[in-house]
Design an enzyme around this catalytic site. Structure first.
Site, mmCIF file in Angstrom:
data_model
loop_
_atom_site.group_PDB
_atom_site.id
_atom_site.type_symbol
_atom_site.label_atom_id
_atom_site.label_comp_id
_atom_site.label_asym_id
_atom_site.label_seq_id
_atom_site.Cartn_x
_atom_site.Cartn_y
_atom_site.Cartn_z
ATOM 1 C CG HIS A 213 -2.142 -0.999 0.776
ATOM 2 N ND1 HIS A 213 -2.146 -2.307 1.193
ATOM 3 C CD2 HIS A 213 -3.215 -0.842 -0.033
ATOM 4 C CE1 HIS A 213 -3.209 -2.913 0.673
ATOM 5 N NE2 HIS A 213 -3.868 -2.047 -0.071
ATOM 6 N NE ARG A 320 -6.313 0.325 -2.395
ATOM 7 C CZ ARG A 320 -5.842 0.506 -3.632
ATOM 8 N NH1 ARG A 320 -5.742 1.708 -4.142
ATOM 9 N NH2 ARG A 320 -5.438 -0.533 -4.348
ATOM 10 N NE ARG A 355 -10.955 -1.922 -0.244
ATOM 11 C CZ ARG A 355 -9.696 -2.093 -0.634
ATOM 12 N NH1 ARG A 355 -9.420 -2.922 -1.631
ATOM 13 N NH2 ARG A 355 -8.719 -1.418 -0.076
ATOM 14 C CD GLU A 454 -9.394 -8.209 -2.370
ATOM 15 O OE1 GLU A 454 -8.416 -7.573 -2.788
ATOM 16 O OE2 GLU A 454 -10.152 -7.765 -1.485
ATOM 17 C CG ASN A 477 -3.064 -4.604 -6.195
ATOM 18 O OD1 ASN A 477 -2.646 -4.735 -7.333
ATOM 19 N ND2 ASN A 477 -3.566 -3.491 -5.736
ATOM 20 N NE ARG A 488 -0.931 -5.767 -1.778
ATOM 21 C CZ ARG A 488 -2.149 -5.260 -1.852
ATOM 22 N NH1 ARG A 488 -3.210 -6.015 -1.558
ATOM 23 N NH2 ARG A 488 -2.362 -4.027 -2.217
HETATM 24 C C1 PEP Z 1 -6.337 -5.480 -4.804
HETATM 25 O O1 PEP Z 1 -6.070 -6.294 -3.927
HETATM 26 O O2 PEP Z 1 -6.085 -5.675 -6.013
HETATM 27 C C2 PEP Z 1 -6.966 -4.192 -4.475
HETATM 28 C C3 PEP Z 1 -7.317 -3.348 -5.415
HETATM 29 O O3 PEP Z 1 -7.116 -3.883 -3.171
HETATM 30 P P1 PEP Z 1 -5.905 -3.409 -2.225
HETATM 31 O O4 PEP Z 1 -4.734 -3.086 -3.096
HETATM 32 O O5 PEP Z 1 -6.373 -2.213 -1.475
HETATM 33 O O6 PEP Z 1 -5.686 -4.588 -1.351
HETATM 34 MG MG MG Z 2 -6.988 -6.173 -2.013
#
Ligand code: PEP
Ligand code: MG
Length: 601
Positions: A213, A320, A355, A454, A477, A488
């Site tokens: 993030h 977000r 979200r 996801e 992501n 990640r």
């Molecule tokens: C994702 O996981 O692709 C997403 C858009 O949410 P975040 O990056 O906030 O986890």
């Molecule tokens: Mg996500």
């Protein structure tokens, strides 16, 4: 976050500021494109800026005086604090400050600091930091839990001493008088969030992965950034000139004249291209053969919704909301309502997808900061956290519903792994609706309810999920990290984390296909949607809604306006035929080069 001074002695000459320094090149993970060139500021955990790691020999005496004066000032501060606390809370509580004072007056600690200044030409701040960190390490190794508790105290003492050494030069980033490159071991999500209004021109960090993030924030902020540089923060000093090359994954420290000239030209070319892309703002996002594609933006703060018009996007595909919670206190219902309403108004009538908070993992509230989980990416995050904190969840849902009365708003839930979670979340939404109805508060009863797809579990049950939601947003992501078992945010496994992996593109293909068959609206809001090399592939797989960092919109629009759907379908078919992610990446890169030969990204 490790402080900039918590390192072994530098292999470079301690006096390198005073002499010519050789150019050094570091390779990391580019997370935000562009080129930035400026002097560096190295940051430590508490955002106390340590302008210099080392000093010239002639400055040694004045650095020792500086240290002694700071110790005296710190002791005086503690006397005041001790007296105030004793008055208000009594002797026992105030005693901790006597202990702090004892540490500051410890002759051995001072001797070690002075030794580092005299023998290694460390600055007073750097020497103090090094000695105090060693002290913390000693406490950390103690088996007595009471003594181990003392680490926090030693950290407090260190901060107080540093503040007194650095004085005005330790001010926070908000008061920079010129552009700088920020180098740090790490930056938390909330620290990064505060950078957007500063004069920081580029960022280089020792740690961090491509879709952490922190990386996402840096990208939406639009400044060049490279993460995962290992020990960069231990290898630069305040005042070094640094180039951040957010395209080629490089950070160049103290470039020679030729390199500097080359990069100044590249930086100019980048601003020129950004200017040219700006001309696409009012043009539709449609392929050469007439296929319309919706381009949406991802935002973290309500004020970013203005980027819908500024970048020529069609709405907000992901808001977000958890970023509202990453500060000292939790937002109440009215504050949240206002934020969501501001986002709707800023989007000027375009649809907004909100979200519900995705807290946990690398986004924790202040109160959770000190309760780290062993494996937070697999821990109590996202919808799990919401369902375990129902009161907090319901407050947010009430605020979202209230905001739904003022514009086109949809709501979605993150990180679902089971239908039970979806049903529980929807029940909580119904509960919130009933509350509002009883109180006579307006809201949109027909609000569309969707989900982030996801996790591999949700992907493999996509058919069942599409029966119970109005829309799906693919979160690549997280999907990539869970499909490929690669965190990640961890630079050490970044090479395993790849959107091009055949398992990932097949999973994405299957989700898009399932949504199509079920006539459920489908978008993709992971970082992949904003990376030009994946545009043809995603279009060819059937995606018609891309949601990305606002700064990526012009470039993606350019790709879409240049290609045809039939070309994209051919590319997708071929990409699906490869066995490895490297083959896929090379192939997609070549196709992009053919499509846009002059594009530097
Ligand atoms: C994702 O996981 O692709 C997403 C858009 O949410 P975040 O990056 O906030 O986890
Ligand atoms: Mg996500």
């Amino acid at each position: 976050m490790r402080a900039c001074c918590d390192i072994e002695p530098s292999p470079r000459s301690p006096q390198h500021n005073a002499t010519a320094v050789a150019m050094e090149i570091f390779t990391g993970i580019a997370v935000s494109p562009g080129v930035a060139i400026a002097e560096v500021v190295v940051f430590d955990a508490e955002e106390l800026r340590i302008p210099q790691r080392s000093v010239a020999k002639v400055e040694i005496d004045s650095e020792v005086i500086r240290l002694d004066e700071a110790i005296t000032r710190s002791v005086a501060d503690l006397d005041v604090q001790h007296a105030t606390v004793r008055e208000e809370l009594g002797h026992d509580v105030a005693d901790v400050f006597s202990w702090h004072k004892g540490v500051l007056q410890d002759k051995g600690l001072r001797r070690n600091m002075v030794k580092l200044i005299e023998e290694r030409c460390y600055s007073a701040a750097y020497a103090a930091c090094t000695v105090m960190r060693n002290q913390q390490r000693r406490f950390m190794q103690m088996s007595d839990p009471l003594l181990a508790e003392r680490i926090r105290d030693v950290q407090d003492i260190e901060r107080r001493l540093l503040r007194n050494i650095l004085g005005a030069s330790g001010e926070d980033l908000a008061h920079l008088s010129r552009e700088i490159i920020l180098v740090s071991h790490d930056l938390s999500t909330s620290q990064t969030a505060r950078l957007s209004t500063t004069k920081v021109a580029g960022v280089a960090l020792d740690v961090g992965g491509p879709t952490s993030h922190t990386a996402i924030l840096l990208r939406s902020w639009g400044k060049p950034a490279v993460l995962g540089l290992n020990n960069l923060s231990g290898s630069v000093s305040g005042g070094d000139t640094v180039i951040v090359d957010g395209v080629n994954h490089l950070v160049i420290v103290n470039p020679d004249a030729a390199k500097l000239k080359e990069y100044e030209a590249r930086r100019d070319r980048f601003s020129q291209i950004a200017g040219e892309l700006g001309n696409l703002r009012d043009l539709p996002s449609v392929t050469q053969d007439g296929v319309e594609v919706e381009l949406l933006i991802n935002i973290e703060y309500p004020k970013e919704s203005a980027a819908v018009a500024k970048k020529g996007a069609d709405g907000i595909g992901l808001y977000r909301t958890e970023f509202l919670y990453l500060r000292d206190s939790e937002p109440d219902e009215d504050e949240q309502y206002q934020a969501y309403k501001d986002a709707i108004e800023g989007a000027g009538g375009a649809p907004v997808t909100i979200r519900t908070f995705d807290l946990g993992a690398d986004k924790v509230t202040q109160s959770k900061r000190f309760e780290p989980e062993r494996n937070p990416m697999l821990g109590n995050r996202s919808i799990r956290f919401s369902l375990q904190n129902l009161e907090m969840f319901k407050i947010q849902l009430r605020a979202i519903l209230r905001a739904s009365a003022s514009g086109p708003l949809r709501v979605m839930f993150p990180l679902l792994t089971s239908l039970i979670e979806l049903r529980q979340a929807k029940m909580t939404l119904l509960d919130a609706m009933e509350d509002l109805e009883e109180s006579g508060i307006a809201f949109n009863r027909d609000i569309e309810v969707g989900m982030m797809m996801e996790t591999p579990a949700a992907a493999s049950q996509a058919r069942e999920f599409t029966r119970e939601v109005s829309f799906v947003s693919i979160g690549t992501n997280d999907l990539i990290q869970y499909v490929l078992a690669a965190d990640r945010g961890n630079e050490r496994v970044a090479r395993y984390y790849s959107a091009s992996h055949p398992a990932v593109i097949r999973t994405v293909r299957d989700i898009i296909r399932t949504c199509r068959r079920a006539s459920v609206d489908c978008s993709l809001c992971g970082e992949m949607a904003g990376e030009p090399i994946y545009t043809l592939l995603l279009l060819g797989l059937g995606l018609r809604k891309f949601s990305m960092a606002p700064n990526n919109v012009p470039e993606i629009k350019k790709v879409i306006r240049t290609c045809t759907l039939s070309k994209a379908e051919r590319v997708a078919k071929r990409a699906l035929s490869f066995d490895t992610d490297t083959q896929v990446t090379n192939y997609l890169r070549n196709e992009m080069k053919k499509l846009l030969p002059d594009d530097p990204v």
